[in-house]
Design a protein around this motif. Sequence first.
Motif, PDB file in Angstrom:
ATOM      1  N   ILE B  17       0.849  -1.199   0.000  1.00  0.00           N
ATOM      2  CA  ILE B  17       0.000   0.000   0.000  1.00  0.00           C
ATOM      3  C   ILE B  17       0.884   1.249   0.000  1.00  0.00           C
ATOM      4  N   VAL B  39      -5.573  -5.485   3.241  1.00  0.00           N
ATOM      5  CA  VAL B  39      -5.854  -4.392   2.294  1.00  0.00           C
ATOM      6  C   VAL B  39      -7.346  -4.070   2.306  1.00  0.00           C
ATOM      7  N   ALA B  45      -6.242   2.282   2.027  1.00  0.00           N
ATOM      8  CA  ALA B  45      -6.540   1.502   0.819  1.00  0.00           C
ATOM      9  C   ALA B  45      -7.969   1.789   0.365  1.00  0.00           C
ATOM     10  N   SER B  52      -9.265  -4.753  -4.055  1.00  0.00           N
ATOM     11  CA  SER B  52      -8.901  -5.828  -3.127  1.00  0.00           C
ATOM     12  C   SER B  52      -9.974  -6.913  -3.050  1.00  0.00           C
TER      13      SER B  52
END
Lengths: 195, 533
Positions: B17, B39, B45, B52
């Motif tokens: 990230i 994530v 994120a 994700s």
Amino acid sequence: MKIDIILAGVGGQGILSIAACIGMASIEEQLHMKQAEVHGMSQRGGAVQSHLRISDKPVASDLIPEGNAELIISVEPMESLRYIPFLKNNGWIVTNVKPFINIPNYPEYEALMAEINARKNVIAIDADEIAKQLKSPRSSNMVMLGAASPFIEMPFEAIEKGVREIFGRKGDEVVNKNLEALHAGRDFAQKIMNA
Amino acid sequence: MQKLLLLGAEAIAQGAIDGGMSGVYAYPGTPSTEITEYVQHNKLAGERKIHSQWSANEKTAMESSLGMSYAGKRTMVCMKHVGLNVAADVFINAAITGVNGGMLVTVADDPSMHSSQNEQDSRFYAKFAMIPVLEPADQQEAYDMAYYGFQLSEQFNVPVMIRITTRIAHSRAAVAQKPLQPENKISLPTDLKQFILLPAIARRRYKGLLSSQESFEISSEESKYNKYIDGADKSMGIIACGIAYNYLMENYPDGNLPYPVIKLSQYPMPRKMVNKLAKETKSLLILEEGYPIIEEMLKGYLEKENVKGRLDGTLPRDGELNATLVAKALGFNVPEVGTVPAIVANRPPAMCAGCGHIDAYNALNEALAVYGKGRVFADIGCYTLGALEPYEAINSCVDMGASITMAKGAADAGLVPAVAVIGDSTFTHSGMTGLLDAIQEGTPITVMISDNFTTAMTGGQCSHAYGKIEDICKGLGVNPDHIRVFTPLKKNHDEMVKIMKEELEYNGVSVIIPRRECIQTMGRKKREDAAAN
């Protein structure tokens, strides 16, 4: 200082909450720590353990070498014996006495407790009962942590702070219940040690 | 900055990230699951809208990741070691297409098979594909390597593998963060034919990959993750790969290691560094968490070199390393330790009390009793635990999706009825194409898709099959009269047995679907609802 702790139990019993509190305390104390956990298949009711290593020097191995642990904290009596090869000669076992029976060949209870009590350096505690008396049955793991706390070379206040941090987002009531459980466990262990 | 207390798996996620990743792709699998989950739950994120969501399987995940790289963005694909078998086709070819945006292939191996069918070593795959590997020794390196890996991938124009093992994936330690990098802007590859592996282009790309090998090796020689640490005692030199370095140092608590050591965490093997060690020392000890890949390279077939490790018995040939095994390899006397008292019984994992798979297996065992044992091909998931007592309900567990196709092969051989048992998520991962094979030929198999609405074994991730199974089966061509759905509960036992018997008798493809929510995810939802109110 260095302290190596094996946390033992059965998948689903939540031993990682104990590890998290001690881990948080060690960070508060500016100590180095590594904590190896079990995820995956064994979490489905199998034997699980966590290796928690704390030191004032950097920790190398994530796993505790055999014969190196100062302490086994087990939330289930039979599981307290499974990791004996990791325990130092003069190490302590702090175990809950409430069995978790999910296998057909679980040993006979009296014989199991006799085996545990025959060892030197044992604190056997009915954490479930103590937690129930405190009207907080879900905090039995904090009773266990409290009972183990005299053997963790760290100020008790740091462990209290660890508990506050870990349960903080669940609100004051949960924090206080867990602190109460922590104290009850510690009192129990200290009475045995002083006896 | 305050250090974060992270699992190795989480450290990789945070590193990616912070390193400017725009998307992670994965199918859950122990010990890799926590990378993607981290994530999914990470605030930054979320703000950056980093992709994700779970993929249907590792192959679709890696292909999507390659697509994101094509479009110029930084991306990571994660899987467990056997997941790389599923994604092997795209993996090997992605080394030849190369990348545009940096691409990390993070693979979590499981030596000692804590939650897996084998303990294959993904470094072999990277060597096969001829791409660089980063193998962290600790959680901080796991973070740093994900952060730095994107640059390495972009610099060399190939995917870079991060290889971890269970112990580092599932061990927690403090990790220091680095400054947040911006995401890459969308950009097309300079050469729009780069990703077209027609033979003429593939040959050119492959030559490019071959000629890059030298620069990969130079990078390993200069890598900050590879260290030559000199020592006075030249009777032995040690190469410690990844996490094995920790087990080595555990035996020298004050850090005074007498032998020269190479701490090896970036591959290909730095040849000059290794040559230097071999020249200066009389023998070599190789410590590897996994297969003896470096040891085999150095030892060769002629065994002229004095190389010790897993191949000559200095260390066990299989299983995880630990500090005690390494102590023995170093010639230390290991003190006697206590033994586990005989009263301690084994406590293997088991299906949860109240699990729907249990009711389905009880019915299946009864329905199959007249045919005798040995006809049930199962798959990968919680229901694999049906192999254990008291059920002993299944006869195979090989790889994702193999239940349906193995049942088909057995039926082709004349073993009729043959039964496949597969979970909902495994069905959409790799079961659908096998079912199509059976439908194509009208093979008499009974496929039980045990639907609990989730990917349960890895902790209850979303299942792509949710709400779609009957439509998928119908669409593939299963006769709707032979798609039978019921609720696996004790009270429905007789009905289940009756349905199963009918379908076992049917001379064609039938699908039976015991359907009841996983009690773990159901319990979690109830607790979350209670907490929300």
